[in-house]
Design a protein around this motif. Structure first.
Motif, PDB file in Angstrom:
ATOM      1  N   LYS A  20      41.374  45.491  42.232  1.00 32.85           N
ATOM      2  CA  LYS A  20      41.999  46.605  42.953  1.00 32.85           C
ATOM      3  C   LYS A  20      41.411  46.754  44.361  1.00 32.85           C
ATOM      4  O   LYS A  20      41.064  47.846  44.803  1.00 32.85           O
ATOM      5  CB  LYS A  20      41.853  47.905  42.170  1.00 32.85           C
ATOM      6  CG  LYS A  20      42.496  47.847  40.799  1.00 32.85           C
ATOM      7  CD  LYS A  20      42.269  49.107  40.015  1.00 32.85           C
ATOM      8  CE  LYS A  20      42.897  48.954  38.646  1.00 32.85           C
ATOM      9  NZ  LYS A  20      42.626  50.070  37.769  1.00 32.85           N
ATOM     10  N   ASN A  61      42.885  38.718  50.915  1.00 29.00           N
ATOM     11  CA  ASN A  61      43.322  37.384  50.523  1.00 29.00           C
ATOM     12  C   ASN A  61      42.592  36.331  51.358  1.00 29.00           C
ATOM     13  O   ASN A  61      42.088  35.335  50.827  1.00 29.00           O
ATOM     14  CB  ASN A  61      44.840  37.284  50.711  1.00 29.00           C
ATOM     15  CG  ASN A  61      45.464  36.190  49.907  1.00 29.00           C
ATOM     16  OD1 ASN A  61      44.873  35.155  49.698  1.00 29.00           O
ATOM     17  ND2 ASN A  61      46.686  36.422  49.480  1.00 29.00           N
ATOM     18  N   ASP A  95      44.485  42.072  42.472  1.00 23.25           N
ATOM     19  CA  ASP A  95      45.061  43.035  41.535  1.00 23.25           C
ATOM     20  C   ASP A  95      44.034  43.467  40.485  1.00 23.25           C
ATOM     21  O   ASP A  95      43.932  44.653  40.168  1.00 23.25           O
ATOM     22  CB  ASP A  95      46.288  42.437  40.838  1.00 23.25           C
ATOM     23  CG  ASP A  95      47.460  42.268  41.785  1.00 23.25           C
ATOM     24  OD1 ASP A  95      47.495  42.976  42.828  1.00 23.25           O
ATOM     25  OD2 ASP A  95      48.336  41.428  41.492  1.00 23.25           O
ATOM     26  N   ILE A  96      43.278  42.522  39.957  1.00 22.71           N
ATOM     27  CA  ILE A  96      42.283  42.846  38.922  1.00 22.71           C
ATOM     28  C   ILE A  96      41.183  43.737  39.488  1.00 22.71           C
ATOM     29  O   ILE A  96      40.792  44.736  38.871  1.00 22.71           O
ATOM     30  CB  ILE A  96      41.682  41.554  38.322  1.00 22.71           C
ATOM     31  CG1 ILE A  96      42.727  40.834  37.480  1.00 22.71           C
ATOM     32  CG2 ILE A  96      40.451  41.868  37.473  1.00 22.71           C
ATOM     33  CD1 ILE A  96      42.291  39.454  37.024  1.00 22.71           C
ATOM     34  N   GLN A 105      39.831  30.028  41.372  1.00 26.25           N
ATOM     35  CA  GLN A 105      40.178  31.443  41.385  1.00 26.25           C
ATOM     36  C   GLN A 105      40.223  32.009  42.803  1.00 26.25           C
ATOM     37  O   GLN A 105      41.129  32.762  43.146  1.00 26.25           O
ATOM     38  CB  GLN A 105      39.178  32.262  40.539  1.00 26.25           C
ATOM     39  CG  GLN A 105      39.183  31.917  39.071  1.00 26.25           C
ATOM     40  CD  GLN A 105      40.524  32.161  38.425  1.00 26.25           C
ATOM     41  OE1 GLN A 105      41.157  33.188  38.627  1.00 26.25           O
ATOM     42  NE2 GLN A 105      40.973  31.201  37.648  1.00 26.25           N
ATOM     43  N   LYS A 113      44.192  31.682  43.323  1.00 15.92           N
ATOM     44  CA  LYS A 113      44.636  32.845  42.551  1.00 15.92           C
ATOM     45  C   LYS A 113      44.095  34.146  43.142  1.00 15.92           C
ATOM     46  O   LYS A 113      43.674  35.043  42.422  1.00 15.92           O
ATOM     47  CB  LYS A 113      44.202  32.691  41.098  1.00 15.92           C
ATOM     48  CG  LYS A 113      44.809  31.464  40.435  1.00 15.92           C
ATOM     49  CD  LYS A 113      44.432  31.345  39.004  1.00 15.92           C
ATOM     50  CE  LYS A 113      45.099  30.103  38.421  1.00 15.92           C
ATOM     51  NZ  LYS A 113      44.800  29.953  37.007  1.00 15.92           N
ATOM     52  N   THR A 114      44.137  34.223  44.454  1.00 15.79           N
ATOM     53  CA  THR A 114      43.574  35.400  45.124  1.00 15.79           C
ATOM     54  C   THR A 114      44.372  36.661  44.850  1.00 15.79           C
ATOM     55  O   THR A 114      43.785  37.738  44.727  1.00 15.79           O
ATOM     56  CB  THR A 114      43.482  35.161  46.640  1.00 15.79           C
ATOM     57  OG1 THR A 114      44.753  34.754  47.119  1.00 15.79           O
ATOM     58  CG2 THR A 114      42.449  34.113  46.968  1.00 15.79           C
ATOM     59  N   ASN A 115      45.683  36.565  44.775  1.00 11.79           N
ATOM     60  CA  ASN A 115      46.477  37.775  44.510  1.00 11.79           C
ATOM     61  C   ASN A 115      46.141  38.369  43.149  1.00 11.79           C
ATOM     62  O   ASN A 115      46.065  39.586  43.005  1.00 11.79           O
ATOM     63  CB  ASN A 115      47.973  37.462  44.599  1.00 11.79           C
ATOM     64  CG  ASN A 115      48.416  37.255  46.027  1.00 11.79           C
ATOM     65  OD1 ASN A 115      47.892  37.881  46.946  1.00 11.79           O
ATOM     66  ND2 ASN A 115      49.357  36.354  46.223  1.00 11.79           N
ATOM     67  N   LYS A 116      45.923  37.514  42.162  1.00 11.80           N
ATOM     68  CA  LYS A 116      45.539  37.986  40.834  1.00 11.80           C
ATOM     69  C   LYS A 116      44.176  38.681  40.884  1.00 11.80           C
ATOM     70  O   LYS A 116      43.977  39.733  40.274  1.00 11.80           O
ATOM     71  CB  LYS A 116      45.526  36.804  39.867  1.00 11.80           C
ATOM     72  CG  LYS A 116      45.285  37.169  38.444  1.00 11.80           C
ATOM     73  CD  LYS A 116      45.354  35.922  37.561  1.00 11.80           C
ATOM     74  CE  LYS A 116      45.053  36.246  36.127  1.00 11.80           C
ATOM     75  NZ  LYS A 116      45.087  35.043  35.289  1.00 11.80           N
ATOM     76  N   LEU A 117      43.233  38.093  41.623  1.00  4.48           N
ATOM     77  CA  LEU A 117      41.906  38.713  41.771  1.00  4.48           C
ATOM     78  C   LEU A 117      41.985  40.051  42.486  1.00  4.48           C
ATOM     79  O   LEU A 117      41.294  41.010  42.114  1.00  4.48           O
ATOM     80  CB  LEU A 117      40.965  37.784  42.533  1.00  4.48           C
ATOM     81  CG  LEU A 117      40.354  36.636  41.761  1.00  4.48           C
ATOM     82  CD1 LEU A 117      39.560  35.729  42.702  1.00  4.48           C
ATOM     83  CD2 LEU A 117      39.465  37.129  40.660  1.00  4.48           C
ATOM     84  N   ARG A 167      45.888  43.809  51.887  1.00 11.10           N
ATOM     85  CA  ARG A 167      46.008  42.751  50.889  1.00 11.10           C
ATOM     86  C   ARG A 167      45.845  41.377  51.549  1.00 11.10           C
ATOM     87  O   ARG A 167      45.145  40.503  51.018  1.00 11.10           O
ATOM     88  CB  ARG A 167      47.347  42.848  50.182  1.00 11.10           C
ATOM     89  CG  ARG A 167      47.511  41.829  49.073  1.00 11.10           C
ATOM     90  CD  ARG A 167      48.786  42.113  48.282  1.00 11.10           C
ATOM     91  NE  ARG A 167      48.772  41.432  47.028  1.00 11.10           N
ATOM     92  CZ  ARG A 167      48.183  41.846  45.923  1.00 11.10           C
ATOM     93  NH1 ARG A 167      47.546  42.993  45.902  1.00 11.10           N
ATOM     94  NH2 ARG A 167      48.242  41.144  44.829  1.00 11.10           N
TER      95      ARG A 167
END
Length: 185
Positions: A78, A8, A75-76, A65, A69-73, A4
């Motif tokens: 995967k 990131n 997760d989206i 983004q 907002k890397t953690n969100k990306l 992760r």
């Protein structure tokens, strides 16, 4: 370093490269707008302005983004699935491990981006200065000489120098840390 964390860092580096593209696109957009603004036909002005704003908005969206907002990306998309939960490290046969911290990788990326901006713009800046003085000496009316490329190249050089000089503050801003706070790996 976990998968992760690695993804990131990779996404943030891509975001920094898109930020570099924004820095390169804004002067071209302003130059095109100024060129079309001198014409009497309003159609090209509106079309160019709308397309330029859409492109810049898309770049800004990507930068936000990818950097913030890397953690969100992750997760989206995967991206971190399918890996063992072990720490990633580069091992050699002599059991010497190299663990790369996020700040080291981001510092390296900022140095490369700042260096690329400087390497691109210093020759252009020198060429624009030479052309300006050459046109002035030949007798061309220097008041009609377009100096905007020289100013834009100078501004890009200053931005490149700021990226190199203020890379620690930029990394703190990207990581959302307070200045002087060291990252834990």
């Amino acid at each position: 370093m976990t998968p992760r964390n690695l993804f990131n860092i990779i996404l943030k580096i891509f975001g920094l490269f898109f930020l570099r593209e924004i820095i390169n696109t804004i002067p071209r957009t302003i130059s095109n707008f100024l060129i079309y603004f001198n014409t009497l036909d309003i159609g090209p002005i509106i079309a160019t302005t709308v397309v330029s704003i859409v492109i810049l908005a898309f770049y800004f969206f990507l930068v936000i983004q990818l950097i913030f907002k890397t953690n969100k990306l992750i997760d989206i998309l995967k991206l971190d699935q399918g890996f063992d939960e072990h720490e990633l490290s580069f091992e050699q046969k002599t059991e010497f491990q190299v663990a790369l911290s996020r700040s080291f990788v981001l510092t390296t990326a900022l140095i490369v981006i700042g260096g690329v901006i400087l390497a691109d713009e210093i020759p252009d800046f020198c060429r624009y200065i030479y052309l300006y003085f050459d046109q002035k000496n030949v007798g061309y009316n220097p008041s009609k000489t377009d100096m905007s490329p020289m100013f834009f190249a100078g501004a890009k050089i200053i931005i490149g120098l700021l990226i190199l000089g203020e890379r620690n503050r930029i990394i703190d801003f990207i990581e959302g840390q307070k200045p002087g706070h060291e990252e834990q790996t």
